[in-house]
Motif scaffolding. Structure first.
Motif, PDB file in Angstrom:
ATOM      1  N   GLU A 283       1.087  -1.234   0.107  1.00  0.00           N
ATOM      2  CA  GLU A 283       0.243  -0.309  -0.549  1.00  0.00           C
ATOM      3  C   GLU A 283       0.565   1.512   0.409  1.00  0.00           C
ATOM      4  N   GLU A 284       1.624   1.130   0.586  1.00  0.00           N
ATOM      5  CA  GLU A 284       2.983   2.529   0.193  1.00  0.00           C
ATOM      6  C   GLU A 284       3.201   2.644  -0.682  1.00  0.00           C
ATOM      7  N   GLU A 285       3.525   1.500  -1.892  1.00  0.00           N
ATOM      8  CA  GLU A 285       3.959   2.058  -2.945  1.00  0.00           C
ATOM      9  C   GLU A 285       2.419   2.628  -3.896  1.00  0.00           C
ATOM     10  N   GLU A 286       1.373   2.474  -2.840  1.00  0.00           N
ATOM     11  CA  GLU A 286       0.249   3.045  -3.939  1.00  0.00           C
ATOM     12  C   GLU A 286      -0.180   2.501  -5.408  1.00  0.00           C
ATOM     13  N   ILE A 287       0.033   1.049  -5.237  1.00  0.00           N
ATOM     14  CA  ILE A 287       0.167   0.361  -6.733  1.00  0.00           C
ATOM     15  C   ILE A 287      -0.982  -0.341  -6.678  1.00  0.00           C
ATOM     16  N   SER A 288      -2.129  -0.738  -5.662  1.00  0.00           N
ATOM     17  CA  SER A 288      -2.987  -1.664  -5.594  1.00  0.00           C
ATOM     18  C   SER A 288      -4.168  -0.390  -5.992  1.00  0.00           C
ATOM     19  N   PHE A 289      -5.485  -1.596  -6.909  1.00  0.00           N
ATOM     20  CA  PHE A 289      -6.402  -1.303  -7.346  1.00  0.00           C
ATOM     21  C   PHE A 289      -7.334  -2.020  -5.642  1.00  0.00           C
ATOM     22  N   MET A 290      -7.294  -3.157  -5.430  1.00  0.00           N
ATOM     23  CA  MET A 290      -7.410  -4.107  -4.548  1.00  0.00           C
ATOM     24  C   MET A 290      -6.322  -4.803  -4.019  1.00  0.00           C
ATOM     25  N   CYS A 291      -6.839  -4.170  -2.400  1.00  0.00           N
ATOM     26  CA  CYS A 291      -5.291  -5.797  -1.551  1.00  0.00           C
ATOM     27  C   CYS A 291      -6.547  -5.909  -0.475  1.00  0.00           C
ATOM     28  N   SER A 292      -6.425  -6.969  -0.732  1.00  0.00           N
ATOM     29  CA  SER A 292      -7.275  -7.620   1.307  1.00  0.00           C
ATOM     30  C   SER A 292      -6.517  -9.311   1.487  1.00  0.00           C
ATOM     31  N   HIS A 293      -7.005  -8.926   2.390  1.00  0.00           N
ATOM     32  CA  HIS A 293      -6.358  -9.980   2.943  1.00  0.00           C
ATOM     33  C   HIS A 293      -7.493 -10.857   3.915  1.00  0.00           C
ATOM     34  N   LEU A 294      -7.912 -12.347   2.990  1.00  0.00           N
ATOM     35  CA  LEU A 294      -8.932 -12.741   3.788  1.00  0.00           C
ATOM     36  C   LEU A 294      -8.164 -14.297   4.216  1.00  0.00           C
ATOM     37  N   SER A 295      -8.834 -14.952   4.503  1.00  0.00           N
ATOM     38  CA  SER A 295      -8.263 -16.506   5.232  1.00  0.00           C
ATOM     39  C   SER A 295      -8.420 -17.745   3.878  1.00  0.00           C
ATOM     40  N   GLY A 296      -7.722 -18.826   4.267  1.00  0.00           N
ATOM     41  CA  GLY A 296      -7.444 -19.346   3.056  1.00  0.00           C
ATOM     42  C   GLY A 296      -8.897 -19.674   2.424  1.00  0.00           C
ATOM     43  N   PHE A 297     -10.213 -20.213   3.291  1.00  0.00           N
ATOM     44  CA  PHE A 297     -11.514 -20.625   3.173  1.00  0.00           C
ATOM     45  C   PHE A 297     -11.899 -19.477   1.936  1.00  0.00           C
ATOM     46  N   ALA A 298     -12.006 -17.976   3.066  1.00  0.00           N
ATOM     47  CA  ALA A 298     -12.582 -16.949   1.768  1.00  0.00           C
ATOM     48  C   ALA A 298     -12.034 -16.991   0.498  1.00  0.00           C
ATOM     49  N   VAL A 299     -10.844 -17.341   0.404  1.00  0.00           N
ATOM     50  CA  VAL A 299      -9.726 -17.041  -0.749  1.00  0.00           C
ATOM     51  C   VAL A 299     -10.595 -18.087  -1.951  1.00  0.00           C
ATOM     52  N   MET A 300     -10.661 -19.086  -1.436  1.00  0.00           N
ATOM     53  CA  MET A 300     -11.492 -20.236  -2.312  1.00  0.00           C
ATOM     54  C   MET A 300     -12.982 -19.973  -2.397  1.00  0.00           C
ATOM     55  N   ALA A 301     -13.669 -18.352  -1.902  1.00  0.00           N
ATOM     56  CA  ALA A 301     -14.835 -18.518  -1.899  1.00  0.00           C
ATOM     57  C   ALA A 301     -15.112 -17.551  -2.915  1.00  0.00           C
ATOM     58  N   ILE A 302     -14.090 -16.075  -2.375  1.00  0.00           N
ATOM     59  CA  ILE A 302     -13.565 -15.195  -4.154  1.00  0.00           C
ATOM     60  C   ILE A 302     -13.761 -16.025  -5.310  1.00  0.00           C
ATOM     61  N   PHE A 303     -12.703 -16.657  -5.601  1.00  0.00           N
ATOM     62  CA  PHE A 303     -12.421 -17.916  -6.793  1.00  0.00           C
ATOM     63  C   PHE A 303     -13.672 -18.514  -6.950  1.00  0.00           C
ATOM     64  N   ALA A 304     -14.931 -19.078  -6.301  1.00  0.00           N
ATOM     65  CA  ALA A 304     -15.429 -19.396  -6.476  1.00  0.00           C
ATOM     66  C   ALA A 304     -17.161 -18.897  -7.045  1.00  0.00           C
ATOM     67  N   THR A 305     -17.996 -19.767  -8.049  1.00  0.00           N
ATOM     68  CA  THR A 305     -19.603 -19.466  -8.352  1.00  0.00           C
ATOM     69  C   THR A 305     -20.199 -20.877  -7.192  1.00  0.00           C
ATOM     70  N   SER A 306     -19.816 -21.543  -6.927  1.00  0.00           N
ATOM     71  CA  SER A 306     -21.375 -22.576  -6.588  1.00  0.00           C
ATOM     72  C   SER A 306     -20.754 -23.198  -5.184  1.00  0.00           C
ATOM     73  N   ILE A 307     -21.296 -24.141  -4.559  1.00  0.00           N
ATOM     74  CA  ILE A 307     -20.295 -24.671  -3.574  1.00  0.00           C
ATOM     75  C   ILE A 307     -19.120 -25.652  -4.214  1.00  0.00           C
TER      76      ILE A 307
END
Lengths: 522, 396
Positions: A283-307
C-alpha cells in the motif's frame, strides 16, 4: 395497526392512491428482511426474520413529496423508516407506530460530471446501474462490500461503506459530496456546495459554513434515524483499467476476456505479522486496485461461483495468511511499472505469487472484482452469512482483532451453529492506499435452521463483547441504544454527543431510531 | 414489478409472500391474490437469481398460485372463466370444440399417417389463425408430410397451469398425451410458444413421453438448412425480433439429475454430481434469428434486452385477461424498445406476444408493423400473405 382513514387520505393526496398501501399482506411483506432474525434474537425477541409491521408503505417520487410525508408524520406522531435498495434489518421499523418510506421510485442518475469526477444519484440507483453509465466516460465508483446491487446513496449517507476496492476508491464516508436531505421535521436541508445561494452545485461536501458531514453520517450512518436523503453526489474515479472488454455467454457461465492491464496476486504471508508488513509495503507504493487479506477459506470462496466449485479449491484453502492484491493500469507503461514494483516487493520479502502456478482463476473473477461482487460469495456455502467486527483502525489492530476472534469463532463452530471456516474467515482491506484499515469476520450460517440463527446471534453478541473487553474498537453494527450505551462510555462518551444530535435534529422524535440512537436515555 | 413498484410484486417479494403464508402470518385473501396474479410468470426473476445461488422464484410463484386455487382463493374471476371454458369446451375462448378446424384453408395437404403432428393450439385455432395458416402452408411448401388432430386436439393446459389449477391441467395433459401416443407420432410441431413450453418443460414433470417436440422456428430452420425450403424473394425490411418468454428462457427444459446431497460438515452440503441449474440460456434463441438472417434483403437489428434477458410482452400467465392495463403497459414498454432500434418491423413467434404487442403498437400510435415470423417466411418463399390477418383478437 392500520392508519386512520383521515391520515391515509392525506398521504394519498401527496403520492396518489397507487403509491401507498396499508393492506395486511403488503405491510407484512415489508416487515421481512434478511438477518432480522439475528437482530431480534440479540434483542431477546423471537428469532424470526420480521420486524414490527409498518402501518403503511409509501412510495414518494421526489424530495418535495418526501418532505410532505415527513411533515404529516410529525403532525400525527407517526414514525417513519426510509429505505432505498433495502438490504438488511437496518431498513426495518422498530415500532408498529411507523410507516415505511420506500424510495424505489426515486431511481434517477441525475447528473454525471465527468470533468469534475462526481455523479448525482437518487436513492434507488444501484451501484451496478451507476457503474454501467459512468464506464462510458472511463470512470468508476466506490462500491460497498455489500455488492453492486445496493444503493450508493444509502452507503454514502447512512451506512458504513467499506468495499473491496477501498484501497483505490476509499470509503463511503469519504466519497460523499453535496447532499439533499429531508430532516426529521420535514425541512429540506442542502449540504456542501449544494447549499450555496449562487452556484448551487454538487462538487463539494463541506460548507458553506461548518461542514455537517460528520453530523449527517459520522462513521456508520444513522440508518434513517436522522431523516431521509433524497439526492447525493458521490466521487468518481478513473476506471482502473481498459473499459474495452468483452463479456460473452450467459449466466452463470460467463466468458470474460480479462481486460488489458489487470493482474491478480495471491500470496501466502505465513504469519499475521508478516501479512501486516506485506500489506503496508504494497500500500505504501500506492499501486493496488484491491488489496485484501482473507482467510484461505475466503480466498477459495471469492474464486468460486458455487459450493461444488468451492470445494475444488482446497489447494488454495490451505494457505495460512493469504493476501490478495489486484493491480490495474490504463497504459502499458503504468502496468509494467506496477508489476515491477510488485516483483520487487515479493523479492524483498521472499514471497511467492501462487497465481499461474498453483492456481489460475477463471476470468470471471476479474469481472467480479471490477464489479465489486465478491462479497456476495459469502452466501455460497450455506445460503446465509453475516459479519461481525468492522473496526476501522491500523493494520496491527485489525489483525489483532482477527487473531482474537479465531478461538471464539471455533467455539461456535464446534456447537454446529455456524459453518466451519476453521475460525479464520475474515476479510481485511486497506483504505486509500493504507492510510487506515478495516477488518470484519464474515460468518456463514443457515437461515432456515433455528438453532443456527440463534447460535449465530449468540456468536455475534460474544464477538461484540470481545471487541469491548479487548479494546478492539467498535464493530460496524454499533447501532441502536443498547450498543451505543455499551460502547459509548468506553469511547469518549460519543453516544452522548450522538444523542444531542438526535435531539437537535428530531424535535418530535419522528425518525425511527431503532438502528440509531433514541432522544432519551433508556 | 415495473408497473406496481411495491416490493411484493417482484420475484423476491413473492418469495417473502410464500414464507408469510407458510408461517401463517397471512392467510389467503383477495389482497394476496391480487399481488400474486399480477405477474406474467415471465421467469426473468428466476434467471437473475442463478448467479451464485440457486433460488427458483418462478417455481415459488407457480406454487403460490396452486395454493391459492386449493384454498378457493384463486385464480382471478376472468381467469376462472377461461378455466371453465377449457373444462367445458376444451379451449379457453368458449368456442365450440367442433369449430376447432375452421381456420384450415382449402387446399392444404394433410397426411393422416404422417409421423409429424402439427399441434395447432387454441389461440392459433380460434384467435390467431394467421399463424396456423402460415405454418401449414410452409409445411406444404416444404412437402413435409404432417397431420393435425382436429377434433382430437384439446387445450394444452397452459392457461390452466399458469393460473394455478394443476388438477385440471393434469387432466388435459393426459388427454393430449393419450391421443398423441395412440397415433404413433414421432415429432410434434408447435406454432404457439405457450403450447410448446408446456409440452416441452411442464408435461415431463408429470408424465414422460417419447416423441420429439419442436417449435416451428426450429423445424423451419432445419428445413431451410436441409434445402427443403428455398427462399426466393427479397424481403427488404428492417426487423427486430422479440423473444417470447415461452420460447426463450422458460423453454429451457429441466435436466434430469440423479445424485446425492452429501453433507460435508454441519450446515454445508453439496450435490454429487453437481445439479444442473436452469438458467434460461438453453431457450430457443438462435433458430428464429437464423431464419431471419437467411431471408434475402432482410436486416435484423437487435433490441437492448434479448434472449434470456428479454423483456416480457406482458400477456402471459393470465395477465392479459385479468389485468389488461398491466399487460398493455408492459407491451408498450417493449414496443418502445423495438422503436428505439430504428427497425420498421417487429416480429415474434408466439400468438400471445403477437396480440399484445399489436395492441401496444395501436395504443401507442407506433409506426412499427408487426408480422409473425412465419409471415416473413411466407414472403420470402413467395407465398401469398394478404389473406392472413382477419382481426385483432383477445387471448387468454
Amino acid at each position: 395497526m392500520t392508519l386512520d382513514k383521515e391520515i391515509l387520505t392525506e398521504f394519498v393526496e401527496i403520492v396518489g392512491k397507487e403509491n401507498i398501501d396499508d393492506g395486511e399482506v403488503m405491510t407484512n411483506a415489508y416487515a421481512y428482511n434478511w438477518c432480522m432474525d439475528l437482530f431480534n434474537h440479540m434483542e431477546s425477541k423471537p428469532a424470526i426474520p420480521f420486524s414490527p409491521i409498518p402501518k403503511a408503505v409509501v412510495l414518494p417520487s421526489s424530495t418535495e413529496e418526501v418532505a410532505q410525508i415527513v411533515k404529516i408524520c410529525n403532525k400525527y406522531g407517526i414514525k417513519f423508516k426510509a429505505q432505498s435498495t433495502g438490504l438488511g434489518p437496518w431498513n426495518q421499523p422498530s415500532t408498529e407506530n411507523s410507516i415505511i418510506i420506500d424510495l424505489r421510485r426515486m431511481n434517477k442518475i441525475v447528473k454525471i460530471d465527468e470533468k469534475n469526477l462526481y455523479a448525482v444519484v437518487e436513492p434507488y440507483v444501484s451501484g451496478a446501474q451507476l457503474q454501467a453509465e459512468i464506464m462510458k466516460y472511463g470512470l468508476n465508483c466506490h462500491m460497498p462490500g455489500a455488492g453492486p446491487q445496493v444503493s450508493p446513496l444509502a452507503s454514502a449517507t447512512s451506512m458504513n461503506g467499506p468495499g473491496f476496492t477501498s484501497p483505490s476508491t476509499g470509503h463511503s464516508a469519504r466519497n460523499v459530496l453535496g447532499v439533499e436531505w429531508v430532516l426529521p421535521d420535514g425541512e429540506i436541508m442542502r449540504l456542501g456546495s449544494r447549499g450555496l445561494k449562487n452556484n448551487r452545485n454538487w462538487y463539494n461536501g463541506d460548507g458553506p459554513g461548518p461542514s455537517l458531514r460528520g453530523i449527517m453520517r459520522g462513521w456508520a450512518g444513522a440508518k434513517s434515524g436522522i431523516g431521509v436523503f433524497t439526492r447525493v453526489a458521490v466521487k468518481l474515479f478513473p476506471y482502473p483499467c481498459s473499459t474495452k472488454f468483452k463479456l460473452k455467454g450467459c449466466s452463470p457461465n460467463y466468458d470474460f476476456d480479462i481486460p488489458d492491464f489487470m493482474r491478480v496476486y495471491v500470496i501466502d504471508c505465513g504469519t499475521f505479522k508478516y501479512c501486516e508488513k506485506a500489506m503496508l509495503r504494497v500500500e505504501e507504493e500506492e499501486i493496488s486496485f484491491m488489496c485484501s487479506h482473507l482467510s484461505g477459506f475466503a480466498v477459495m470462496a471469492i474464486f468460486a461461483t458455487s459450493i461444488e466449485d468451492l470445494m475444488d479449491k482446497m489447494a488454495i484453502g490451505s494457505m495460512k495468511v493469504p493476501l490478495v492484491v489486484i493491480i490495474a493500469a490504463r497504459t502499458t507503461r503504468e502496468f509494467e511499472y506496477k508489476q515491477k514494483v510488485m516483483s520487487m516487493i515479493l523479492d524483498e520479502m521472499q514471497l511467492t505469487n501462487i497465481i499461474g502456478s498453483l492456481y489460475t482463476p477463471n476470468p470471471i473473477f476479474y469481472a467480479e472484482a471490477l464489479r465489486s461482487n465478491l462479497g456476495l460469495h459469502g452466501f455460497i456455502a450455506t445460503g446465509g452469512f453475516q459479519s461481525t467486527k468492522g473496526v476501522c483502525d491500523t493494520a496491527a489492530i485489525c489483525l489483532r482483532s482477527e487473531q482474537k476472534n479465531i478461538p471464539l469463532k471455533k467455539k461456535y463452530i464446534k456447537t454446529g451453529a455456524i459453518a466451519n471456516d476453521f475460525g479464520e474467515g475474515h476479510w481485511m482491506t486497506s483504505y486509500e492506499s493504507g492510510h487506515y484499515f478495516h477488518v470484519e469476520a464474515p460468518t456463514m450460517f443457515d437461515q432456515t435452521e433455528q438453532s443456527s440463527v440463534e447460535g449465530m446471534a449468540d456468536y455475534m453478541e460474544a464477538s461484540n463483547q470481545m471487541d469491548l473487553l479487548k479494546h478492539l474498537g467498535a464493530p460496524f453494527f454499533v447501532e441502536g441504544d443498547k450498543m451505543h450505551e455499551t460502547f459509548g462510555p468506553h469511547m469518549m462518551n460519543y453516544h452522548k454527543w450522538l444523542r444531542k444530535i438526535k435531539q437537535a435534529f428530531d424535535p418530535n422524535d419522528i425518525a425511527d431510531s431503532g438502528f440509531y440512537i433514541s432522544r432519551k436515555e433508556k | 414489478m415495473d408497473m406496481y413498484n411495491f416490493h411484493p410484486y417482484s420475484g423476491g417479494g413473492k418469495i417473502i409472500l410464500a414464507l408469510l403464508l407458510e408461517m401463517g402470518r397471512i392467510n389467503p385473501s383477495d389482497e394476496l391474490r391480487d399481488i400474486v396474479y399480477k405477474c406474467t410468470e415471465c421467469g426473468a426473476c428466476a434467471i437473475s437469481c442463478k448467479f451464485l445461488n440457486t433460488l427458483e422464484p418462478l417455481e415459488i410463484i407457480m406454487k403460490l398460485r396452486e395454493k391459492l386455487v386449493d384454498a378457493g382463493c384463486g385464480p382471478m374471476p376472468k381467469q376462472q372463466e377461461y378455466i371453465d371454458s377449457v373444462k367445458n369446451k376444451n379451449n379457453p375462448y368458449n368456442e365450440p370444440h367442433e369449430k376447432r378446424l375452421d381456420w384450415l384453408p382449402e387446399g392444404i395437404k394433410l397426411d393422416p399417417n404422417a409421423k409429424v403432428l402439427y399441434y395447432v393450439g387454441c389461440t392459433s385455432s380460434y384467435r390467431r389463425e394467421e399463424m396456423a395458416i402460415a405454418s401449414v402452408r410452409i409445411m406444404n411448401e416444404a412437402q413435409v408430410p404432417f397431420t393435425i388432430l382436429g377434433d382430437d386436439e384439446f387445450c394444452c393446459g397452459s392457461p390452466v397451469l399458469r393460473t394455478g389449477d394443476t388438477k385440471t391441467f393434469q387432466e388435459f395433459l393426459n388427454k393430449n398425451l393419450d391421443m398423441i401416443e395412440s397415433k404413433g407420432i414421432e415429432t410434434v410441431v408447435f406454432s404457439c410458444a405457450g403450447c410448446y413450453d408446456t409440452f416441452k418443460v411442464d408435461y415431463p414433470l408429470y408424465r414422460k413421453y417419447n416423441f420429439r417436440v419442436l417449435h416451428v422456428v426450429e423445424f423451419f430452420d432445419e428445413l431451410l438448412e436441409s434445402g427443403q425450403l428455398k427462399l426466393i424473394n427479397e424481403v427488404p425490411l428492417t426487423v427486430t425480433y422479440h423473444d417470447p418468454c415461452h420460447l426463450g428462457r422458460n423453454a429451457e427444459p429441466y435436466e434430469e439429475w440423479e445424485g446425492d446431497v452429501v453433507d460435508l460438515m454441519p450446515l454445508v452440503s453439496i450435490n454429487m454430481p453437481p445439479k444442473p441449474k436452469k438458467t434460461g440460456a438453453k431457450g430457443i434463441y438462435d433458430a428464429p434469428r437464423e431464419i431471419l438472417k437467411k431471408i434475402p434483403g432482410l436486416k435484423l437489428i437487435e433490441m437492448e434486452r434479448i434472449r434470456e434477458y428479454s423483456y416480457c410482452c406482458g400477456a402471459g400467465a393470465g395477465v392479459k385477461s385479468a389485468f389488461p392495463e398491466f399487460a398493455l403497459n408492459t407491451a408498450k414498454t417493449r414496443v418502445q424498445e423495438a422503436e428505439d432500434t430504428g427497425a420498421k418491423i417487429l416480429t415474434s413467434a408466439c400468438p400471445f406476444c403477437s396480440t399484445n404487442l399489436q395492441d401496444a403498437i395501436k395504443d401507442r400510435g407506433s409506426k412499427l408493423k408487426f408480422y409473425d415470423i412465419n409471415e416473413l417466411l411466407l414472403m420470402a418463399l413467395g407465398l401469398e400473405t394478404k389473406s392472413l390477418k382477419k382481426k385483432m383478437a383477445e387471448v387468454a
